[in-house]
Design a protein around this motif. Structure first.
Motif, PDB file in Angstrom:
ATOM      1  N   UNK A 150      14.762   9.169   6.260  1.00 56.34           N
ATOM      2  CA  UNK A 150      13.509   8.833   6.946  1.00 56.34           C
ATOM      3  C   UNK A 150      12.530   9.991   6.894  1.00 56.34           C
ATOM      4  N   UNK A 151      13.027  11.217   7.057  1.00 58.09           N
ATOM      5  CA  UNK A 151      12.151  12.390   6.987  1.00 58.09           C
ATOM      6  C   UNK A 151      11.546  12.497   5.588  1.00 58.09           C
ATOM      7  N   UNK A 152      12.357  12.316   4.557  1.00 63.89           N
ATOM      8  CA  UNK A 152      11.826  12.367   3.181  1.00 63.89           C
ATOM      9  C   UNK A 152      10.778  11.271   2.962  1.00 63.89           C
ATOM     10  N   UNK A 153      11.026  10.078   3.529  1.00 62.56           N
ATOM     11  CA  UNK A 153      10.064   8.986   3.373  1.00 62.56           C
ATOM     12  C   UNK A 153       8.728   9.327   4.030  1.00 62.56           C
ATOM     13  N   UNK A 154       8.785   9.975   5.192  1.00 58.17           N
ATOM     14  CA  UNK A 154       7.550  10.407   5.848  1.00 58.17           C
ATOM     15  C   UNK A 154       6.840  11.454   4.992  1.00 58.17           C
ATOM     16  N   UNK A 155       7.582  12.449   4.506  1.00 56.74           N
ATOM     17  CA  UNK A 155       6.975  13.455   3.628  1.00 56.74           C
ATOM     18  C   UNK A 155       6.313  12.792   2.418  1.00 56.74           C
ATOM     19  N   UNK A 156       7.033  11.840   1.803  1.00 57.58           N
ATOM     20  CA  UNK A 156       6.530  11.211   0.580  1.00 57.58           C
ATOM     21  C   UNK A 156       5.284  10.376   0.824  1.00 57.58           C
ATOM     22  N   UNK A 157       5.110   9.891   2.054  1.00 56.00           N
ATOM     23  CA  UNK A 157       3.962   9.015   2.317  1.00 56.00           C
ATOM     24  C   UNK A 157       2.635   9.746   2.197  1.00 56.00           C
ATOM     25  N   UNK A 158       2.659  11.068   2.290  1.00 58.17           N
ATOM     26  CA  UNK A 158       1.411  11.818   2.115  1.00 58.17           C
ATOM     27  C   UNK A 158       0.943  11.754   0.665  1.00 58.17           C
ATOM     28  N   UNK A 159       1.862  11.401  -0.247  1.00 60.64           N
ATOM     29  CA  UNK A 159       1.529  11.344  -1.674  1.00 60.64           C
ATOM     30  C   UNK A 159       1.224   9.928  -2.135  1.00 60.64           C
ATOM     31  N   UNK A 160       1.009   8.994  -1.215  1.00 60.73           N
ATOM     32  CA  UNK A 160       0.625   7.654  -1.654  1.00 60.73           C
ATOM     33  C   UNK A 160      -0.811   7.688  -2.176  1.00 60.73           C
ATOM     34  N   UNK A 161      -1.090   6.856  -3.159  1.00 62.13           N
ATOM     35  CA  UNK A 161      -2.427   6.841  -3.754  1.00 62.13           C
ATOM     36  C   UNK A 161      -3.488   6.494  -2.712  1.00 62.13           C
ATOM     37  N   UNK A 162      -3.160   5.569  -1.799  1.00 66.49           N
ATOM     38  CA  UNK A 162      -4.127   5.173  -0.758  1.00 66.49           C
ATOM     39  C   UNK A 162      -4.435   6.334   0.180  1.00 66.49           C
ATOM     40  N   UNK A 163      -3.378   7.043   0.608  1.00 68.23           N
ATOM     41  CA  UNK A 163      -3.586   8.158   1.532  1.00 68.23           C
ATOM     42  C   UNK A 163      -4.401   9.260   0.877  1.00 68.23           C
ATOM     43  N   UNK A 164      -4.081   9.580  -0.373  1.00 68.27           N
ATOM     44  CA  UNK A 164      -4.795  10.648  -1.070  1.00 68.27           C
ATOM     45  C   UNK A 164      -6.257  10.278  -1.293  1.00 68.27           C
ATOM     46  N   UNK A 165      -6.506   9.035  -1.694  1.00 67.01           N
ATOM     47  CA  UNK A 165      -7.888   8.604  -1.911  1.00 67.01           C
ATOM     48  C   UNK A 165      -8.678   8.649  -0.608  1.00 67.01           C
ATOM     49  N   UNK A 166      -8.039   8.234   0.486  1.00 70.28           N
ATOM     50  CA  UNK A 166      -8.701   8.260   1.797  1.00 70.28           C
ATOM     51  C   UNK A 166      -9.041   9.692   2.196  1.00 70.28           C
ATOM     52  N   UNK A 167      -8.067  10.595   2.092  1.00 73.14           N
ATOM     53  CA  UNK A 167      -8.298  11.982   2.495  1.00 73.14           C
ATOM     54  C   UNK A 167      -9.371  12.633   1.624  1.00 73.14           C
ATOM     55  N   UNK A 168      -9.292  12.400   0.308  1.00 74.76           N
ATOM     56  CA  UNK A 168     -10.278  12.985  -0.598  1.00 74.76           C
ATOM     57  C   UNK A 168     -11.685  12.480  -0.268  1.00 74.76           C
ATOM     58  N   UNK A 169     -11.794  11.196   0.085  1.00 72.16           N
ATOM     59  CA  UNK A 169     -13.109  10.633   0.399  1.00 72.16           C
ATOM     60  C   UNK A 169     -13.680  11.203   1.694  1.00 72.16           C
ATOM     61  N   UNK A 170     -12.814  11.789   2.523  1.00 74.73           N
ATOM     62  CA  UNK A 170     -13.261  12.418   3.769  1.00 74.73           C
ATOM     63  C   UNK A 170     -13.376  13.934   3.638  1.00 74.73           C
ATOM     64  N   UNK A 171     -13.350  14.416   2.419  1.00 76.05           N
ATOM     65  CA  UNK A 171     -13.575  15.832   2.182  1.00 76.05           C
ATOM     66  C   UNK A 171     -12.383  16.728   2.438  1.00 76.05           C
TER      67      UNK A 171
END
Length: 260
Positions: A150-171
């Motif tokens: 579960x911890x690895x799954x949480x860590x890996x979720x930061x590398x989802x394409x949706x999360x990265x695109x969202x964060x990048x769009x917010x600077x």
């Protein structure tokens, strides 16, 4: 002495104990609540240092900073998928599994619904970015192996394409991930309260201090995920229910015999 996993209560008592850089956004908000004597389920924080230590064992292309630079580009999604797969198999830092075992041994007899393993990214629930619904949460987790996964799954979720695109769009140019572990509450009912109201009621009377509560039976995740129709209660500033819509509820999400 613990190096990776700390009781939230002990961190919250320290100076700077609600710093999102050390606890992640969700952890920092929970610490804020504890400091003001709100009731919070027993919680532990896996600091971003553990995430960083595991990243050091992976290729540099898995670094969130590199992934954020690539987000939105032609190869961004592929690089994110490769990083996510690598993080799901990432080696745990030295001594980390021992601390997970110690934690599980301490709580297993008093956690009949298991543990919740929740994301707490450094930019989660913040003023710049909320990341609502973009990072992983695991509920009803039992045992050391399941906790590690579960911890690895949480860590890996930061590398989802949706999360990265969202964060990048917010600077956002870099991000790390803490993890919140909480004892599961044996919930009869659970839900979400919305605290921001912008509409005007009849005759122009302001309802800015009203609250909307969506609630279902059992655990609250079906309400949060939008997969069930909840009851809706409208509560005024004095705590009076001034409106309600009651839904038909045929099922409840609960934990029985170690399974949801």
């Amino acid at each position: 002495m613990a190096a990776w996993i700390f009781p939230l209560e002990s961190l919250a008592r320290k100076r700077g104990g609600d710093d999102a850089r050390q606890l992640g956004g969700k952890g920092a908000r929970l610490a804020w609540l504890l400091r003001r004597e709100f009731r919070v389920p027993e919680s532990w924080i896996i600091t971003p240092n553990a995430f960083a230590a595991s990243l050091r064992e992976l290729p540099p292309t898995c670094e969130p900073k590199a992934l954020l630079r690539a987000a939105g580009g032609g190869s961004g999604s592929q690089r994110a998928a490769e990083a996510r797969d690598a993080l799901l198999r990432a080696p745990l830092p030295t001594g980390f599994r021992d601390e997970l075992e110690e934690l599980w041994d301490a709580v297993k007899t008093s956690a009949p619904w298991g543990l919740a393993v929740r994301s707490s990214a450094t930019h989660e629930d913040g003023a710049l970015a909320s990341m609502a619904g973009l990072a992983e949460t695991r509920l009803g987790v039992f045992g050391v192996d399941a906790l590690a996964d579960a911890v690895r799954a949480v860590w890996a979720s930061v590398a989802s394409a949706r999360a990265l695109a969202y964060l990048a769009s917010h600077g956002v140019r870099d991000v790390s991930m803490a993890v919140v572990i909480q004892r599961m509450v044996e919930a009869e009912v659970a839900g979400v309260m919305f605290t921001s109201m912008h509409e005007l009621g009849p005759e122009g009377a302001s309802h800015a201090h009203d609250r909307i509560i969506n609630v279902g039976i059992g655990l609250g995740s079906p309400v949060v995920d939008g997969v069930t129709t909840p009851d809706m209660l409208r509560v005024d500033a004095r705590g009076r229910v001034v409106g309600s819509v009651i839904a038909r509820k045929n099922k409840a999400l609960v934990v029985e015999s170690g399974k949801m």
